[in-house]
Design a protein around this motif. Structure first.
Motif, PDB file in Angstrom:
ATOM      1  N   LYS A   1      13.895  41.347   8.789  1.00 44.54           N
ATOM      2  CA  LYS A   1      13.758  40.330   9.839  1.00 44.54           C
ATOM      3  C   LYS A   1      15.124  39.969  10.439  1.00 44.54           C
ATOM      4  CE  LYS A   1      12.057  37.212   7.125  1.00 44.54           C
ATOM      5  NZ  LYS A   1      11.989  37.900   5.811  1.00 44.54           N
ATOM      6  N   SER A   2      16.077  39.676   9.531  1.00 49.66           N
ATOM      7  CA  SER A   2      17.396  39.264  10.030  1.00 49.66           C
ATOM      8  C   SER A   2      18.056  40.394  10.806  1.00 49.66           C
ATOM      9  CB  SER A   2      18.291  38.844   8.871  1.00 49.66           C
ATOM     10  OG  SER A   2      17.786  37.662   8.297  1.00 49.66           O
ATOM     11  N   THR A   3      17.846  41.615  10.318  1.00 52.72           N
ATOM     12  CA  THR A   3      18.397  42.775  11.025  1.00 52.72           C
ATOM     13  C   THR A   3      17.859  42.817  12.452  1.00 52.72           C
ATOM     14  OG1 THR A   3      18.501  43.928   8.924  1.00 52.72           O
ATOM     15  CG2 THR A   3      18.612  45.282  10.907  1.00 52.72           C
ATOM     16  N   CYS A   4      16.559  42.634  12.590  1.00 57.01           N
ATOM     17  CA  CYS A   4      15.922  42.634  13.903  1.00 57.01           C
ATOM     18  C   CYS A   4      16.449  41.511  14.772  1.00 57.01           C
ATOM     19  CB  CYS A   4      14.410  42.429  13.747  1.00 57.01           C
ATOM     20  SG  CYS A   4      13.529  43.967  13.814  1.00 57.01           S
TER      21      CYS A   4
ATOM     22  N   GLY B   1       7.745  38.791   7.633  1.00 55.20           N
ATOM     23  CA  GLY B   1       7.917  39.809   6.608  1.00 55.20           C
ATOM     24  C   GLY B   1       8.517  39.159   5.389  1.00 55.20           C
ATOM     25  N   SER B   2       8.383  39.822   4.251  1.00 53.89           N
ATOM     26  CA  SER B   2       8.932  39.265   3.018  1.00 53.89           C
ATOM     27  C   SER B   2      10.442  39.481   3.000  1.00 53.89           C
ATOM     28  CB  SER B   2       8.285  39.934   1.807  1.00 53.89           C
ATOM     29  OG  SER B   2       8.412  41.322   1.950  1.00 53.89           O
ATOM     30  N   SER B   3      11.076  38.953   1.985  1.00 51.80           N
ATOM     31  CA  SER B   3      12.525  39.051   1.874  1.00 51.80           C
ATOM     32  C   SER B   3      12.958  40.517   1.816  1.00 51.80           C
ATOM     33  CB  SER B   3      12.987  38.314   0.614  1.00 51.80           C
ATOM     34  OG  SER B   3      14.377  38.332   0.539  1.00 51.80           O
ATOM     35  N   GLY B   4      13.963  40.838   2.612  1.00 47.98           N
ATOM     36  CA  GLY B   4      14.475  42.210   2.620  1.00 47.98           C
ATOM     37  C   GLY B   4      13.701  43.151   3.509  1.00 47.98           C
ATOM     38  N   SER B   5      12.731  42.635   4.258  1.00 43.32           N
ATOM     39  CA  SER B   5      11.902  43.504   5.094  1.00 43.32           C
ATOM     40  C   SER B   5      12.606  43.915   6.395  1.00 43.32           C
ATOM     41  CB  SER B   5      10.578  42.807   5.406  1.00 43.32           C
ATOM     42  OG  SER B   5      10.842  41.585   6.056  1.00 43.32           O
TER      43      SER B   5
ATOM     44  N   THR C   1      23.121  54.930   1.806  1.00 49.94           N
ATOM     45  CA  THR C   1      22.898  54.064   2.952  1.00 49.94           C
ATOM     46  C   THR C   1      21.558  53.359   2.780  1.00 49.94           C
ATOM     47  OG1 THR C   1      21.907  55.909   4.146  1.00 49.94           O
ATOM     48  CG2 THR C   1      24.217  55.441   4.610  1.00 49.94           C
ATOM     49  N   VAL C   2      21.523  52.106   3.263  1.00 48.24           N
ATOM     50  CA  VAL C   2      20.288  51.336   3.230  1.00 48.24           C
ATOM     51  C   VAL C   2      19.704  51.375   4.635  1.00 48.24           C
ATOM     52  CG1 VAL C   2      19.292  49.055   2.863  1.00 48.24           C
ATOM     53  CG2 VAL C   2      21.225  49.820   1.458  1.00 48.24           C
ATOM     54  N   THR C   3      18.423  51.638   4.747  1.00 47.61           N
ATOM     55  CA  THR C   3      17.780  51.620   6.057  1.00 47.61           C
ATOM     56  C   THR C   3      17.121  50.257   6.225  1.00 47.61           C
ATOM     57  OG1 THR C   3      17.381  53.967   5.833  1.00 47.61           O
ATOM     58  CG2 THR C   3      16.159  52.812   7.553  1.00 47.61           C
TER      59      THR C   3
ATOM     60  N   TYR D   1      21.216  51.260   9.917  1.00 49.99           N
ATOM     61  CA  TYR D   1      21.613  51.737   8.587  1.00 49.99           C
ATOM     62  C   TYR D   1      22.826  50.952   8.128  1.00 49.99           C
ATOM     63  CZ  TYR D   1      18.974  55.679  10.486  1.00 49.99           C
ATOM     64  OH  TYR D   1      18.013  56.446  11.078  1.00 49.99           O
ATOM     65  N   TYR D   2      22.827  50.568   6.861  1.00 49.46           N
ATOM     66  CA  TYR D   2      24.011  49.936   6.270  1.00 49.46           C
ATOM     67  C   TYR D   2      24.543  50.852   5.188  1.00 49.46           C
ATOM     68  CZ  TYR D   2      22.650  45.544   8.527  1.00 49.46           C
ATOM     69  OH  TYR D   2      22.331  44.586   9.429  1.00 49.46           O
ATOM     70  N   ARG D   3      25.833  50.994   5.153  1.00 46.60           N
ATOM     71  CA  ARG D   3      26.455  51.781   4.090  1.00 46.60           C
ATOM     72  C   ARG D   3      26.610  50.887   2.863  1.00 46.60           C
ATOM     73  NH1 ARG D   3      28.652  56.535   4.755  1.00 46.60           N
ATOM     74  NH2 ARG D   3      28.681  56.325   7.041  1.00 46.60           N
TER      75      ARG D   3
HETATM   76  N1  LIG Z   1      25.376  43.700   5.966  1.00 44.73           N
HETATM   77  C1  LIG Z   1      24.571  44.423   5.165  1.00 44.73           C
HETATM   78  N2  LIG Z   1      25.088  45.373   4.366  1.00 44.73           N
HETATM   79  C2  LIG Z   1      24.266  46.107   3.580  1.00 44.73           C
HETATM   80  N3  LIG Z   1      22.966  45.951   3.508  1.00 44.73           N
HETATM   81  C3  LIG Z   1      22.375  45.006   4.262  1.00 44.73           C
HETATM   82  C4  LIG Z   1      23.153  44.196   5.133  1.00 44.73           C
HETATM   83  N4  LIG Z   1      22.318  43.340   5.782  1.00 44.73           N
HETATM   84  C5  LIG Z   1      21.061  43.628   5.316  1.00 44.73           C
HETATM   85  N5  LIG Z   1      21.102  44.623   4.415  1.00 44.73           N
HETATM   86  C6  LIG Z   1      19.973  45.191   3.751  1.00 44.73           C
HETATM   87  O1  LIG Z   1      19.014  45.522   4.724  1.00 44.73           O
HETATM   88  C7  LIG Z   1      17.716  45.168   4.283  1.00 44.73           C
HETATM   89  C8  LIG Z   1      17.090  44.220   5.263  1.00 44.73           C
HETATM   90  O2  LIG Z   1      17.794  43.005   5.234  1.00 44.73           O
HETATM   91  P1  LIG Z   1      17.482  41.744   6.153  1.00 44.73           P
HETATM   92  O3  LIG Z   1      18.554  40.763   5.921  1.00 44.73           O
HETATM   93  O4  LIG Z   1      17.209  42.196   7.516  1.00 44.73           O
HETATM   94  O5  LIG Z   1      16.139  41.204   5.474  1.00 44.73           O
HETATM   95  P2  LIG Z   1      15.344  39.871   5.763  1.00 44.73           P
HETATM   96  O6  LIG Z   1      13.971  40.260   6.112  1.00 44.73           O
HETATM   97  O7  LIG Z   1      16.095  39.025   6.700  1.00 44.73           O
HETATM   98  O8  LIG Z   1      15.326  39.170   4.339  1.00 44.73           O
HETATM   99  P3  LIG Z   1      15.429  37.602   3.993  1.00 44.73           P
HETATM  100  O9  LIG Z   1      14.036  37.044   4.221  1.00 44.73           O
HETATM  101  O10 LIG Z   1      15.780  37.584   2.547  1.00 44.73           O
HETATM  102  O11 LIG Z   1      16.437  36.995   4.860  1.00 44.73           O
HETATM  103  C9  LIG Z   1      17.866  44.600   2.889  1.00 44.73           C
HETATM  104  O12 LIG Z   1      17.587  45.601   1.967  1.00 44.73           O
HETATM  105  C10 LIG Z   1      19.322  44.198   2.814  1.00 44.73           C
HETATM  106  O13 LIG Z   1      19.783  44.344   1.497  1.00 44.73           O
END
Ligand SMILES: Nc1ncnc2c1ncn2[C@@H]1O[C@H](COP(=O)(O)OP(=O)(O)OP(=O)(O)O)[C@@H](O)[C@H]1O
Ligand SMILES: [Mg+2]
Lengths: 247, 396
Positions: free
Chosen positions: A47-50, A41-45, A20-22, A13-15
């Motif tokens: 991936k980077s979080t994982c 996954g598409s943008s915002g799915s 909060t964003v899940t 979760y991000y505040r």
């Molecule tokens: N540091 C952060 N603070 C707040 N929200 C975040 C943060 N990092 C990611 N998010 C949110 O979490 C969600 C997932 O983000 P993430 O960066 O994991 O996506 P992604 O699949 O890597 O996208 P992209 O392909 O654009 O890199 C998005 O809605 C993003 O806005």
């Protein structure tokens, strides 16, 4: 054999302002040693979080992540640094080589933080560069190399510490398609040699080069199975639309 | 990561941006150089003063009589009697009458210092006569119009043949009867060889005043306190009060002078040291900028396994090495400026002044500048170490 990477109901979760964003919503999967997995996954799915969690750069807000049997969520920053050094090899989209160091010194960096003595360090870095076909260029600075060559150096740097997992974040994102294919071929080679490779990409045509695909959508796993299956590249929600989650 | 490793890393970074490093070090360089020069000049001055005093006789006490309001006057015979009564503490005595107004040789006036003394002065000041004869008791008793001159006067004004010639002091013609041995080399105008001694009785008559100053030697320099006490009680017994005289020992005077010089040097060095602090703040400033610039590098290093303390060590080491290097350059510059200052001082004072900062000052300058680097590098290093690796990796 126990899973090398085990996600159990991992949430992040991000505040954001008031709410909060899940970014990760009860993600569970297990990757065993020697697998070549693409997380797409598409943008915002998410991936980077994982990838941040797998790479021990971040810890889950909820759920557990076990790497090689150890619960990463319970570790402090120092222990995370140690884990990154021992078990993980990163390959970044922007290569992220240190511009002031020559190629050999760049490849030596993970060994330096592992406390490997200087002589052995040089030797191993030399061997890793050799393996990636850049043995004769070790004196050069990163800026003197093409993008593809720089990415090969970064692969050498990821390999030199003999990590358990090679984590590649959009490794072809900054390269033209031919060089991109070369880099992908290297990753497939590494897989063939027995390395565990996790590839993060938004591009389906790249993802299908892997052995297994984990597809994310809004922080959830929507597909987890062989890359060869037709459903692997089509998300349920985007079914029928051209391209699915990527190009 | 070992200390040697961080040192190598720091040096690599410093070498790769020479101009910036030099600018960063500037405050430290100037501060250290200033401290070195000031301490060096101070030491030189102290040595110079000590040297001049020891040539004046470290075992002497100077008695100055202030007869205003006293019921008795101290005649030279009384003073001689006091000294003679205490042979266990006091040895020799000479009245001293200094004459202002210059010495006329031929048509010109010289800067030669003229003093009226007794026949014992040459024993007191360990000066020997190289030509002619010394002053004698009979010269004093008869108020003879004679004098002995220093080697410089002999050389500079009489071509080495001063004995038998005349010169004038306070309008009185005096015959030169002797020349003193050379005291210092090279001889210079206004130096200790540019002098003239005449009988104190003659000098007192010329000056039109009573003898009011004496130099008394002690039997043993180490018994300064006791000797001074003996003279003190004799004089206060004579006057019935201790208001009419002062007794100063040369060594006390020397201590007072060097004490004053040390204090002055300390204050000046302290002021110069402030620029070291300013230099430290300069280092902190540049390091903070450098941490921001290198955010991505820090992120990469962290992702490759650098612990917070490795990043910390890297930046603290860089600040310390930069600062210590500045210190070394400052020491070099300080020595250079000291050499220049010594040359200038030699010109101005007509004396060879050795400007020597000393090993301690150099080591202290080096240590303090390295310490300043650590101190002011700490904050930027902490900032670097605390960076979140994810944010740092995506920083542009
Ligand atoms: N540091 C952060 N603070 C707040 N929200 C975040 C943060 N990092 C990611 N998010 C949110 O979490 C969600 C997932 O983000 P993430 O960066 O994991 O996506 P992604 O699949 O890597 O996208 P992209 O392909 O654009 O890199 C998005 O809605 C993003 O806005
Ligand atoms: Mg992303």
């Amino acid at each position: 054999m126990a899973a090398l990477i085990a996600f159990q109901d991992v949430c992040k979760y991000y505040r954001m302002g008031d709410g909060t964003v899940t970014a990760a919503d009860h993600i569970s999967f297990a990757i065993t040693r020697g697998e070549f997995t693409a997380i797409v996954g598409s943008s915002g799915s998410g991936k980077s979080t994982c990838m941040n969690i797998i790479g021990c750069l971040d810890v889950p807000s909820a759920g557990t992540y076990r790497l090689n049997g150890r619960d990463v969520g319970q570790m402090n920053r120092n222990q995370l640094a140690e884990i990154r050094n021992e078990l993980l090899g990163f390959i970044f989209q922007q290569y992220n080589l240190l511009p002031k160091l020559n190629l050999l010194e760049n490849v030596e960096v993970p060994l330096m933080y592992a406390g490997v003595p200087r002589g052995e360090r040089r030797e191993r870095a030399r061997a890793a560069l050799e393996q990636l076909g850049l043995g004769d260029k070790w004196r050069h600075k990163p800026m003197e190399l093409s993008g593809g060559q720089q990415q090969r150096v970064s692969i050498a740097r990821a390999l030199v510490g003999k990590p358990s997992v090679i984590l590649a974040d959009e490794p072809t994102g900054a390269l033209d398609s031919r060089t991109g294919r070369e880099v992908l071929a290297i990753l497939q080679d590494l897989h063939a040699q027995g390395h565990t490779v996790v590839l993060i990409t938004h591009d389906n045509t790249i993802a299908v080069q892997a052995q297994r695909i984990i597809r994310l959508e809004d922080g959830r796993v929507v597909y987890d199975g062989p890359a060869s299956a037709p459903e692997a590249v089509v998300t349920p929600r985007a079914a029928g639309l051209p391209g699915g989650g990527g190009v | 990561m070992s200390i040697a490793e961080s040192l190598a890393l720091a040096l690599k970074n410093i070498v790769s941006s020479k101009v910036r490093t030099l600018l960063t070090m500037l405050g430290i360089i100037i501060g250290v150089a200033a401290v070195i020069v000031i301490v060096g000049l101070g030491n030189g001055l102290e040595n110079y003063v000590a040297g001049s005093f020891s040539s004046m006789g470290a075992n002497t006490l100077t008695v100055t009589v202030m007869p205003r309001g006293a019921t008795r006057t101290l005649e030279t015979e009384d003073m001689y009697a006091i000294v003679a009564e205490h042979p266990e503490e006091l040895a020799l005595c000479s009245p001293t009458v200094s004459l202002a107004g210059g010495v006329k040789i031929g048509a010109g006036t010289t800067s030669t210092s003229a003093a009226g003394v007794s026949e014992d002065y040459s024993s007191i000041y360990h000066s020997l006569v190289s030509q002619g004869r010394d002053l004698q008791y009979s010269d004093i008793a008869t108020r003879a119009k004679v004098c002995v001159v220093g080697a410089y006067v002999n050389q500079a004004y009489f071509g080495g043949n001063a004995v038998g010639q005349t010169l004038r002091v306070g309008g009185q013609a005096l015959t030169i009867v002797g020349v003193l041995e050379q005291q210092e080399s090279p001889m210079e105008e206004g130096g200790s060889d540019d002098c003239l001694y005449l009988p104190y009785s003659t000098a007192a008559r010329l000056g039109g005043s009573r003898v009011s100053s004496y130099v008394v030697t002690m039997v043993d320099e180490a018994r300064l306190e006791q000797s001074k006490q003996v003279l003190e009680s004799a004089l206060s017994g004579f006057f019935g009060s201790d208001d009419y005289y002062t007794i100063i020992s040369m060594s006390e005077l020397l201590d007072a002078m060097t004490g004053t010089i040390s204090l002055l040097v300390g204050v000046l060095a302290g002021i110069a040291a402030i620029s070291l602090v300013v230099g430290g703040i300069g280092i902190m400033n540049i390091m903070l900028v450098s941490v921001t610039e290198r955010t991505r590098e820090i992120g990469v290093r962290k992702s490759l396994g650098a612990k917070e303390r490795s990043i910390m060590a890297q930046f603290v080491m860089e600040a310390a090495v930069t600062s210590a290097l500045g210190g070394v350059i400052g020491i070099g510059l300080g020595y250079l400026l000291s050499a220049v200052a010594a040359t200038v001082a030699a010109r101005l004072m007509g004396e060879a002044l050795t400007v020597s900062p000393g090993l301690f000052a150099v080591l202290a300058a080096f240590g303090i500048s390295a310490g300043i680097g650590v101190l002011f590098g700490y904050l930027p290093a902490t900032k670097a170490a605390r960076l979140n690796p994810i944010d740092a990796l995506h920083y542009d």
